[in-house]
Design an enzyme around this catalytic site. Structure first.
Site, PDB file in Angstrom:
ATOM      1  N   GLY A 175      86.080  34.245  45.843  1.00 38.97           N
ATOM      2  CA  GLY A 175      86.507  33.716  44.539  1.00 38.97           C
ATOM      3  C   GLY A 175      87.483  32.559  44.667  1.00 38.97           C
TER       4      GLY A 175
ATOM      5  N   ASP B 204      90.289  40.467  38.934  1.00 39.34           N
ATOM      6  CA  ASP B 204      90.222  41.920  39.095  1.00 39.34           C
ATOM      7  C   ASP B 204      90.085  42.214  40.587  1.00 39.34           C
ATOM      8  OD1 ASP B 204      87.767  44.446  38.019  1.00 39.34           O
ATOM      9  OD2 ASP B 204      89.772  44.612  38.951  1.00 39.34           O
ATOM     10  N   SER B 205      91.172  41.931  41.319  1.00 43.88           N
ATOM     11  CA  SER B 205      91.077  41.986  42.790  1.00 43.88           C
ATOM     12  C   SER B 205      91.763  43.227  43.327  1.00 43.88           C
ATOM     13  CB  SER B 205      91.771  40.753  43.383  1.00 43.88           C
ATOM     14  OG  SER B 205      93.180  40.914  43.272  1.00 43.88           O
TER      15      SER B 205
ATOM     16  N   ASP C 281      82.846  46.409  40.933  1.00 45.52           N
ATOM     17  CA  ASP C 281      82.314  47.665  40.388  1.00 45.52           C
ATOM     18  C   ASP C 281      81.593  47.408  39.063  1.00 45.52           C
ATOM     19  OD1 ASP C 281      85.744  48.005  39.991  1.00 45.52           O
ATOM     20  OD2 ASP C 281      84.437  47.592  38.291  1.00 45.52           O
TER      21      ASP C 281
ATOM     22  N   GLU D  69      82.219  38.117  43.404  1.00 44.87           N
ATOM     23  CA  GLU D  69      82.698  39.229  44.239  1.00 44.87           C
ATOM     24  C   GLU D  69      82.375  38.893  45.695  1.00 44.87           C
ATOM     25  OE1 GLU D  69      84.191  42.520  44.198  1.00 44.87           O
ATOM     26  OE2 GLU D  69      83.773  42.133  46.339  1.00 44.87           O
TER      27      GLU D  69
ATOM     28  N   GLN E 212      86.055  45.456  54.314  1.00 43.57           N
ATOM     29  CA  GLN E 212      86.963  46.578  54.038  1.00 43.57           C
ATOM     30  C   GLN E 212      86.211  47.892  54.276  1.00 43.57           C
ATOM     31  OE1 GLN E 212      87.873  45.358  50.020  1.00 43.57           O
ATOM     32  NE2 GLN E 212      85.701  44.858  49.744  1.00 43.57           N
TER      33      GLN E 212
ATOM     34  N   PRO F 200      91.069  39.681  52.095  1.00 42.01           N
ATOM     35  CA  PRO F 200      90.554  38.500  51.372  1.00 42.01           C
ATOM     36  C   PRO F 200      91.260  38.255  50.047  1.00 42.01           C
ATOM     37  CG  PRO F 200      88.989  40.320  51.232  1.00 42.01           C
ATOM     38  CD  PRO F 200      90.058  40.750  52.179  1.00 42.01           C
TER      39      PRO F 200
ATOM     40  N   HIS G  11      89.567  48.793  32.683  1.00 44.92           N
ATOM     41  CA  HIS G  11      88.565  47.751  32.392  1.00 44.92           C
ATOM     42  C   HIS G  11      88.710  47.204  30.974  1.00 44.92           C
ATOM     43  CE1 HIS G  11      86.333  49.634  35.929  1.00 44.92           C
ATOM     44  NE2 HIS G  11      86.804  48.477  36.304  1.00 44.92           N
TER      45      HIS G  11
HETATM   46  N1  SAM Z   1      90.685  47.469  39.611  1.00 48.13           N
HETATM   47  C1  SAM Z   1      90.935  47.425  41.055  1.00 48.13           C
HETATM   48  C2  SAM Z   1      92.413  47.232  41.341  1.00 48.13           C
HETATM   49  O1  SAM Z   1      93.165  46.952  40.395  1.00 48.13           O
HETATM   50  O2  SAM Z   1      92.786  47.377  42.516  1.00 48.13           O
HETATM   51  C3  SAM Z   1      90.093  46.332  41.659  1.00 48.13           C
HETATM   52  C4  SAM Z   1      88.659  46.724  41.640  1.00 48.13           C
HETATM   53  S1  SAM Z   1      87.503  45.625  42.316  1.00 48.13           S
HETATM   54  C5  SAM Z   1      86.526  46.756  43.198  1.00 48.13           C
HETATM   55  C6  SAM Z   1      88.381  44.699  43.543  1.00 48.13           C
HETATM   56  C7  SAM Z   1      87.411  43.764  44.239  1.00 48.13           C
HETATM   57  O3  SAM Z   1      88.042  42.543  44.629  1.00 48.13           O
HETATM   58  C8  SAM Z   1      86.819  44.332  45.547  1.00 48.13           C
HETATM   59  O4  SAM Z   1      85.458  44.628  45.330  1.00 48.13           O
HETATM   60  C9  SAM Z   1      87.013  43.224  46.587  1.00 48.13           C
HETATM   61  O5  SAM Z   1      85.910  43.075  47.452  1.00 48.13           O
HETATM   62  C10 SAM Z   1      87.202  42.015  45.670  1.00 48.13           C
HETATM   63  N2  SAM Z   1      87.856  40.858  46.295  1.00 48.13           N
HETATM   64  C11 SAM Z   1      88.959  40.851  47.079  1.00 48.13           C
HETATM   65  N3  SAM Z   1      89.246  39.587  47.468  1.00 48.13           N
HETATM   66  C12 SAM Z   1      88.289  38.772  46.905  1.00 48.13           C
HETATM   67  C13 SAM Z   1      88.030  37.369  46.932  1.00 48.13           C
HETATM   68  N4  SAM Z   1      88.815  36.523  47.628  1.00 48.13           N
HETATM   69  N5  SAM Z   1      86.969  36.894  46.225  1.00 48.13           N
HETATM   70  C14 SAM Z   1      86.167  37.742  45.526  1.00 48.13           C
HETATM   71  N6  SAM Z   1      86.339  39.090  45.474  1.00 48.13           N
HETATM   72  C15 SAM Z   1      87.398  39.595  46.156  1.00 48.13           C
END
Ligand code: SAM
Length: 275
Positions: free
Chosen positions: A138, A155-156, A86, A106, A31, A162, A62
């Site tokens: 994940g 928390d994606s 994060d 992550e 991304q 992905p 959070h």
């Molecule tokens: N709080 C935020 C929201 O509600 O949009 C999400 C924050 S957190 C930074 C989201 C994270 O999900 C990203 O760092 C992204 O890389 C991760 N992510 C996305 N798809 C994923 C997967 N299949 N497995 C693990 N992490 C994933």
């Protein structure tokens, strides 16, 4: 000349913040990642142009993605966080007195690096004695777990790239299998104003995998529309009942816990629970 960063929350709605500096601007394997210094909210992390977290309002999201389940489960010893690179959700988890281990999975290590570089209040969790940080998809990780966790938190990012499969019924089924027989799953399920389809997909998918499924709300100023939803699936315990005491919080407390589940009719209608 003023500098602004804008998230296009819908094709016809922008959320703009005046900035003083761009601290990081890179294309990762998964991304686009940016960190900017905003006048209103402090440092801001964006992924693919979407606000992920900010210094000033991170505590709301959070605390609310973690404390509801942490305090509705009588013994939340092992907690898994999918995404959450994060570190904010992990901080809440490892600070909860009942938790023995918080595992974060992550997919993008550049998010973890950016948090370590610019968000010390969030990334402090990565080095906590109770924390385990894994860089992996994940979806794949969960498939290889059986009855391992008391709580799983998703928390994606929104269902793009992905994260798409993280909003699917098959994923919720594999999450249920990765949970102990009294486990709970919480997924962030987007905005009742702009993402009714995502809420319906998440709620119905969780309903297929859990006997108890509920939606709750929180106000997150920097997220689209400012009103955010979370979907919780539970194998045994009612998430509206508080059973343990969490760490001291800025947004979450017993009354907020109860109130979060009181849905306006337009939100109840989205999940087919309207009057
Ligand atoms: N709080 C935020 C929201 O509600 O949009 C999400 C924050 S957190 C930074 C989201 C994270 O999900 C990203 O760092 C992204 O890389 C991760 N992510 C996305 N798809 C994923 C997967 N299949 N497995 C693990 N992490 C994933």
């Amino acid at each position: 000349m003023d500098l602004w960063v804008t998230e296009y929350q819908t094709p016809s709605l922008g959320f703009s913040c005046k900035i003083t500096e761009t601290l990081r601007n890179e294309q990762t394997r998964f991304q686009h990642l940016a960190v900017v210094e905003t006048l209103q909210f402090g440092k801001m992390l964006l992924l693919d142009g979407m606000v992920m977290t900010t210094d000033k309002d991170e505590f709301v999201y959070h605390e609310m993605i973690t404390q509801i389940a942490l305090n509705s489960h009588p013994n939340p010893e092992k907690v898994l966080i999918i995404g959450g690179g994060d570190g904010g959700a992990l901080r809440e988890v490892v600070n909860h007195p009942a938790v023995k281990k918080g595992t974060l999975v992550e997919i993008d290590d550049r998010v973890i690096t950016a948090s370590r570089d610019f968000f010390p209040a969030l990334s402090c969790a990565f080095d906590h004695a109770k924390a385990e940080v894994i860089v992996e998809d994940g979806i794949e990780f969960v498939k290889n777990q059986t009855a391992e966790f008391d709580i799983i938190l998703v928390d994606s990012t929104e269902p793009v790239g992905p994260a798409v499969e993280l909003f699917s019924a098959p994923f919720y089924k594999s999450a249920a299998a990765a949970l102990k027989d009294d486990g709970m799953l919480v997924v962030q399920s987007e905005s009742p104003f702009f993402n009714q389809d995502v809420i319906q997909m998440a709620f119905k998918g969780v309903q297929q995998a859990f006997p108890i499924t509920k939606l709750y709300l929180a106000s997150v100023p920097t997220y689209p529309s400012g009103l955010w939803s979370f979907t919780v699936g539970s194998k045994q315990y009612d998430p509206e009942k508080i059973m343990t005491r969490g760490s001291s919080c800025k947004y979450y407390n017993d009354e907020v816990h109860q109130a979060a589940f009181k849905l306006p009719d337009f939100v109840a209608d989205i999940i087919g629970e309207g009057k």
